[in-house]
Design a protein around this motif. Structure first.
Motif, PDB file in Angstrom:
ATOM      1  N   GLU A   1       0.853  -1.183   0.000  1.00 21.24           N
ATOM      2  CA  GLU A   1       0.000   0.000   0.000  1.00 21.24           C
ATOM      3  C   GLU A   1       0.891   1.236   0.000  1.00 21.24           C
ATOM      4  O   GLU A   1       2.027   1.196   0.472  1.00 21.24           O
ATOM      5  N   SER A   2       0.378   2.344  -0.517  1.00 21.48           N
ATOM      6  CA  SER A   2       1.148   3.591  -0.520  1.00 21.48           C
ATOM      7  C   SER A   2       0.187   4.765  -0.371  1.00 21.48           C
ATOM      8  O   SER A   2      -1.027   4.587  -0.340  1.00 21.48           O
ATOM      9  N   GLY A   3       0.760   5.959  -0.284  1.00 21.71           N
ATOM     10  CA  GLY A   3      -0.069   7.156  -0.191  1.00 21.71           C
ATOM     11  C   GLY A   3      -0.233   7.645   1.235  1.00 21.71           C
ATOM     12  O   GLY A   3       0.316   7.086   2.180  1.00 21.71           O
ATOM     13  N   ASP A   4      -1.027   8.715   1.371  1.00 26.50           N
ATOM     14  CA  ASP A   4      -1.166   9.417   2.640  1.00 26.50           C
ATOM     15  C   ASP A   4      -2.445   9.063   3.397  1.00 26.50           C
ATOM     16  O   ASP A   4      -2.789   9.712   4.380  1.00 26.50           O
ATOM     17  N   ALA A   5      -3.165   8.033   2.955  1.00 28.23           N
ATOM     18  CA  ALA A   5      -4.440   7.702   3.592  1.00 28.23           C
ATOM     19  C   ALA A   5      -4.255   7.185   5.015  1.00 28.23           C
ATOM     20  O   ALA A   5      -5.120   7.368   5.872  1.00 28.23           O
ATOM     21  N   LEU A   6      -3.129   6.534   5.282  1.00 28.30           N
ATOM     22  CA  LEU A   6      -2.850   5.983   6.611  1.00 28.30           C
ATOM     23  C   LEU A   6      -1.657   6.689   7.229  1.00 28.30           C
ATOM     24  O   LEU A   6      -0.748   7.131   6.516  1.00 28.30           O
ATOM     25  N   PRO A   7      -1.599   6.779   8.570  1.00 30.29           N
ATOM     26  CA  PRO A   7      -0.407   7.308   9.228  1.00 30.29           C
ATOM     27  C   PRO A   7       0.789   6.396   8.901  1.00 30.29           C
ATOM     28  O   PRO A   7       0.612   5.189   8.692  1.00 30.29           O
ATOM     29  N   PRO A   8       2.014   6.955   8.864  1.00 30.41           N
ATOM     30  CA  PRO A   8       3.188   6.166   8.483  1.00 30.41           C
ATOM     31  C   PRO A   8       3.371   4.879   9.281  1.00 30.41           C
ATOM     32  O   PRO A   8       3.703   3.834   8.706  1.00 30.41           O
ATOM     33  N   GLU A   9       3.144   4.921  10.600  1.00 28.32           N
ATOM     34  CA  GLU A   9       3.346   3.708  11.401  1.00 28.32           C
ATOM     35  C   GLU A   9       2.366   2.614  10.995  1.00 28.32           C
ATOM     36  O   GLU A   9       2.739   1.451  10.848  1.00 28.32           O
ATOM     37  N   GLU A  10       1.099   2.991  10.797  1.00 26.54           N
ATOM     38  CA  GLU A  10       0.096   1.999  10.409  1.00 26.54           C
ATOM     39  C   GLU A  10       0.377   1.455   9.010  1.00 26.54           C
ATOM     40  O   GLU A  10       0.280   0.247   8.756  1.00 26.54           O
ATOM     41  N   LEU A  11       0.718   2.343   8.088  1.00 29.55           N
ATOM     42  CA  LEU A  11       1.010   1.936   6.707  1.00 29.55           C
ATOM     43  C   LEU A  11       2.178   0.960   6.649  1.00 29.55           C
ATOM     44  O   LEU A  11       2.081  -0.101   6.015  1.00 29.55           O
ATOM     45  N   THR A  12       3.266   1.301   7.326  1.00 30.15           N
ATOM     46  CA  THR A  12       4.459   0.452   7.247  1.00 30.15           C
ATOM     47  C   THR A  12       4.252  -0.887   7.944  1.00 30.15           C
ATOM     48  O   THR A  12       4.732  -1.923   7.458  1.00 30.15           O
ATOM     49  N   VAL A  13       3.530  -0.894   9.057  1.00 31.14           N
ATOM     50  CA  VAL A  13       3.254  -2.164   9.744  1.00 31.14           C
ATOM     51  C   VAL A  13       2.368  -3.051   8.874  1.00 31.14           C
ATOM     52  O   VAL A  13       2.585  -4.272   8.783  1.00 31.14           O
ATOM     53  N   ARG A  14       1.382  -2.466   8.207  1.00 32.06           N
ATOM     54  CA  ARG A  14       0.522  -3.252   7.317  1.00 32.06           C
ATOM     55  C   ARG A  14       1.319  -3.852   6.168  1.00 32.06           C
ATOM     56  O   ARG A  14       1.153  -5.038   5.826  1.00 32.06           O
ATOM     57  N   ASN A  15       2.186  -3.050   5.566  1.00 30.48           N
ATOM     58  CA  ASN A  15       2.999  -3.563   4.459  1.00 30.48           C
ATOM     59  C   ASN A  15       3.976  -4.631   4.937  1.00 30.48           C
ATOM     60  O   ASN A  15       4.169  -5.660   4.276  1.00 30.48           O
ATOM     61  N   ALA A  16       4.608  -4.399   6.083  1.00 29.85           N
ATOM     62  CA  ALA A  16       5.551  -5.376   6.628  1.00 29.85           C
ATOM     63  C   ALA A  16       4.832  -6.690   6.942  1.00 29.85           C
ATOM     64  O   ALA A  16       5.355  -7.780   6.664  1.00 29.85           O
ATOM     65  N   SER A  17       3.638  -6.594   7.501  1.00 29.59           N
ATOM     66  CA  SER A  17       2.856  -7.791   7.826  1.00 29.59           C
ATOM     67  C   SER A  17       2.479  -8.560   6.569  1.00 29.59           C
ATOM     68  O   SER A  17       2.562  -9.800   6.532  1.00 29.59           O
ATOM     69  N   ALA A  18       2.059  -7.840   5.533  1.00 27.19           N
ATOM     70  CA  ALA A  18       1.685  -8.499   4.272  1.00 27.19           C
ATOM     71  C   ALA A  18       2.875  -9.241   3.677  1.00 27.19           C
ATOM     72  O   ALA A  18       2.741 -10.378   3.204  1.00 27.19           O
ATOM     73  N   LYS A  19       4.058  -8.611   3.727  1.00 26.58           N
ATOM     74  CA  LYS A  19       5.268  -9.262   3.203  1.00 26.58           C
ATOM     75  C   LYS A  19       5.606 -10.510   4.002  1.00 26.58           C
ATOM     76  O   LYS A  19       5.907 -11.574   3.438  1.00 26.58           O
ATOM     77  N   ALA A  20       5.575 -10.392   5.329  1.00 30.04           N
ATOM     78  CA  ALA A  20       5.923 -11.530   6.186  1.00 30.04           C
ATOM     79  C   ALA A  20       4.938 -12.683   6.004  1.00 30.04           C
ATOM     80  O   ALA A  20       5.345 -13.850   5.892  1.00 30.04           O
ATOM     81  N   MET A  21       3.642 -12.378   5.945  1.00 23.10           N
ATOM     82  CA  MET A  21       2.637 -13.437   5.828  1.00 23.10           C
ATOM     83  C   MET A  21       2.684 -14.126   4.467  1.00 23.10           C
ATOM     84  O   MET A  21       2.460 -15.336   4.371  1.00 23.10           O
ATOM     85  N   ALA A  22       2.993 -13.363   3.414  1.00 23.61           N
ATOM     86  CA  ALA A  22       3.082 -13.962   2.076  1.00 23.61           C
ATOM     87  C   ALA A  22       4.198 -15.005   2.020  1.00 23.61           C
ATOM     88  O   ALA A  22       4.018 -16.090   1.465  1.00 23.61           O
ATOM     89  N   VAL A  23       5.338 -14.683   2.624  1.00 23.39           N
ATOM     90  CA  VAL A  23       6.452 -15.631   2.622  1.00 23.39           C
ATOM     91  C   VAL A  23       6.194 -16.763   3.617  1.00 23.39           C
ATOM     92  O   VAL A  23       6.507 -17.934   3.350  1.00 23.39           O
TER      93      VAL A  23
END
Length: 196
Positions: free
Chosen positions: A32-54
């Motif tokens: 995900e990208s953009g300004d819709a989410l605060p940076p901490e929430e955005l980065t945790v969501r992306n990190a979680s998606a990466k970890a769960m996919a692998v």
């Protein structure tokens, strides 16, 4: 041993630095990208998606995902879309204090443990000549915020408050703390580096 769900050479080097036992499996999760989410929430969501996919492909190993963004005045700066975009980003960061946020996620046995680190970085005022010369070096083109603190852009940084390794791409203290919380040993073969 853990799996690093990232192709970032900076993250790999940071884990090597602390002697972690790991191997790399690059995640194909969409970010995900953009300004819709605060940076901490955005980065945790992306990190979680990466970890769960692998982790879905490698269920026998703890999987570490990470995502880093630069933000200023509520606007998130990802990787520049090209040279002009890199010049714009650096011009906006010039002479100001911005935040670097890295979300981390550790997927272990069907659970996901998360955290985020924020570092404040102040840039000196940059001249147009300095910015153009840096962009022409090619270094900023694949970096969040269009700069690498561990590279040539180190001379731009007047001050830093928080984790240096976070700005490089992986907050090592936060990773070690999260591993402890999840019961994961980062150092199966302490000091011997990656195992594959």
């Amino acid at each position: 041993m853990i799996i690093l769900a990232s192709g970032s050479p900076r993250r790999r080097d940071l884990l090597l630095q602390i002697g972690a036992s790991f191997r790399v499996v690059v995640s194909d999760a969409a970010e995900e990208s953009g300004d819709a989410l605060p940076p901490e929430e955005l980065t945790v969501r992306n990190a979680s998606a990466k970890a769960m996919a692998v982790a879905a492909q490698q269920p026998d190993f703890p999987v570490l995902g990470a995502d880093t963004v630069v933000s200023l005045d509520g606007h998130i700066y990802g990787k520049p879309g090209g040279r002009e975009d890199a010049v714009r980003m650096l011009s906006e960061l010039s002479g100001r204090t911005h935040q670097v946020t890295t979300g981390i996620a550790l997927a272990v046995g069907g659970r996901v443990f998360t955290d985020a680190a924020v570092t404040e970085v102040r840039f000196a005022p940059l001249s147009e000549v300095e910015i153009l010369a840096y962009v022409e070096s090619g270094e900023p083109l694949d970096k969040a915020g269009a700069y690498a603190i561990q590279g040539k852009a180190a001379v731009f940084v007047e001050s830093l408050h928080g984790s240096f390794s976070n700005v490089v791409g992986l907050p090592l203290h936060a990773v070690a703390r999260l591993a402890g919380k999840a019961g994961v040993n980062l150092y199966d073969h302490y000091g011997k580096g990656p195992t594959g």
